[in-house]
Design a protein around this motif. Sequence first.
Motif, short mmCIF file in Angstrom:
data_model
loop_
_atom_site.label_atom_id
_atom_site.label_comp_id
_atom_site.label_asym_id
_atom_site.label_seq_id
_atom_site.Cartn_x
_atom_site.Cartn_y
_atom_site.Cartn_z
N TYR A 235 46.41 -55.09 11.35
CA TYR A 235 45.86 -54.29 10.28
C TYR A 235 45.18 -53.30 10.47
O TYR A 235 44.45 -53.33 11.51
CB TYR A 235 45.17 -55.30 9.37
CG TYR A 235 46.02 -56.38 8.84
CD1 TYR A 235 46.47 -56.36 7.50
CD2 TYR A 235 46.44 -57.63 9.33
CE1 TYR A 235 47.17 -57.28 6.84
CE2 TYR A 235 47.11 -58.57 8.73
CZ TYR A 235 47.79 -58.50 7.40
OH TYR A 235 48.38 -59.41 6.83
N TRP A 245 40.15 -51.26 1.24
CA TRP A 245 41.38 -52.22 1.48
C TRP A 245 42.02 -52.09 2.86
O TRP A 245 41.86 -50.79 3.57
CB TRP A 245 42.23 -52.02 0.45
CG TRP A 245 42.89 -50.59 -0.11
CD1 TRP A 245 42.16 -49.85 -0.92
CD2 TRP A 245 44.12 -49.98 0.81
NE1 TRP A 245 42.96 -48.71 -0.91
CE2 TRP A 245 43.97 -48.52 -0.08
CE3 TRP A 245 44.74 -50.08 1.44
CZ2 TRP A 245 44.85 -47.78 0.35
CZ3 TRP A 245 45.83 -49.38 1.91
CH2 TRP A 245 45.70 -48.09 1.24
N VAL A 292 44.91 -55.16 0.92
CA VAL A 292 44.25 -56.45 1.32
C VAL A 292 42.61 -56.07 1.04
O VAL A 292 42.09 -55.02 1.73
CB VAL A 292 44.40 -57.15 2.80
CG1 VAL A 292 43.47 -58.41 2.88
CG2 VAL A 292 46.03 -57.38 2.78
N SER A 353 38.30 -59.27 6.64
CA SER A 353 38.63 -60.12 5.40
C SER A 353 39.26 -61.41 6.07
O SER A 353 39.68 -61.79 6.91
CB SER A 353 39.61 -59.22 4.68
OG SER A 353 39.85 -59.88 3.29
#
Length: 490
Positions: A235, A245, A292, A353
């Motif tokens: 990510y 995000w 996310v 996260s």
Amino acid sequence: MTTPKYDHICSPTCSHGASPAEEKLIKEEFQVARRSFLRDAMVVGGGAVSAGALTGAMAPGKAFAQGASSAQPGSNMASHYYIPAAANTVLWGYFSKIAKPVVEVESGDYVTIETLTHHANDDAERMVQGDAGAESVFFWDKQRKGVNRRGAGPMDAKNGAGGGQGVHICTGPVRVKDAEPGDILEVRIIDVVPRPSGNPKYKGRAFGSNAAANWGFHYGDTLTEPRKREVVTIYEVDVTGERNWARAVYNFRWTPQTDPFGVVHPTIDYPGVPVDHRTISKNENVLKNIRVPVRPHFGTIGVAPAEADMVSSIPPSYTGGNIDNWRIGKGATMYFPVAAPGAMFTVGDPHASQGDSELCGTAIECSLTGTFQLILHKKASLPGTPLAELRYPLLETQDEWLLHGFSYANYLAELGPDAQNQIFKKSSVDLALRDAYHKMRHFLMTTQGLGEDEAISLMSIAVDFGITQVVDGNWGVHALVKKSIFPARN
């Protein structure tokens, strides 16, 4: 005070607090200090950081411009220490009451601590290369590793020294002056920021890895073949603050990896194994247009247990550790019962996260830097305060208190000499829920003055019990109660 912040109960001579202006300065200073450290650090012999650069970075006041936080210990002002992540400032995979402290601080001092994800070698180009601290920790050639022991297991384990019996890169320990068993350590998390990639190719971006791994709750319970597969997703996180995000970059299925010592790892069975990207197939068409939410936090945070000299970082316990609660981030406060002299505070397992349960085995494992204030509450001062009988890790946010229940409240004491292995065979959600119930009952009765029947009724109608994690050996259930339901107190 309202019951707890447990806003520090100061005596007339206390000087632990910092004004809002001072706290703002502290948040800004570690950005300057980190840039200074990265500029001054040298890579020697394939990854060793210059001792001179490290010493200067950790000394209070030397790494920062002069200011309120730069006072020397004992001067009746809070000092501010900066601890970079490097091969000689981390414990890889374990807590230890006997490890040499990286630094000793006094109650009320601030510490800015760099933490590295142990999954950075899933994509070394993005998460290791060009980063002097990460390079020193992850260095591994045919002759040596930057950090040899990885875990609390035997040094001659087949998969590597330490056996991966504990996997998280933990920066520290930080010794707290005068901390003794029976005291409480309050840890205020002042700020948390992602660690930017050191590779100029990825300037302004940070990256993290999510491994759907063999220890995940899902493993073997999938619809498609092979049922027992491990998939890593990389990510990207923005470090400029322009977006809150993360987005998926690509994923790949784990293939057997041969480490520089020649050991083959058919599964993710040892931390920090460098992934040879020539052996994997990247799928870049994943989680398209999905944002996310980023909520940076520390999965592993706590003090050293008393029951053993070296304790795996994986199962959490009464002194904290790998709690994996995404709420342990900026603005939160943790309270830990001190079990060993000096407390030996350690933090790591940084996450960009995570959802409650951490179901597949990991979060977005992403290197972070945090600033903490450490406040010691001595045992003699606790009677008559809400901290008097605290025997478990307690989390406080602006609006809530959260208590952490585990399958075994203190597995090291409950499961005997082989506890660090046995815990992985015995965990269950129902045991963790039972422990969370016991702790919330205790909390309501001791801090709010409720009778047992009152506490039980309130738990059923106003307390939320959630699954913290089901992947850390000692599974977790947290109990959350809103502060607003209680009357204000002077």
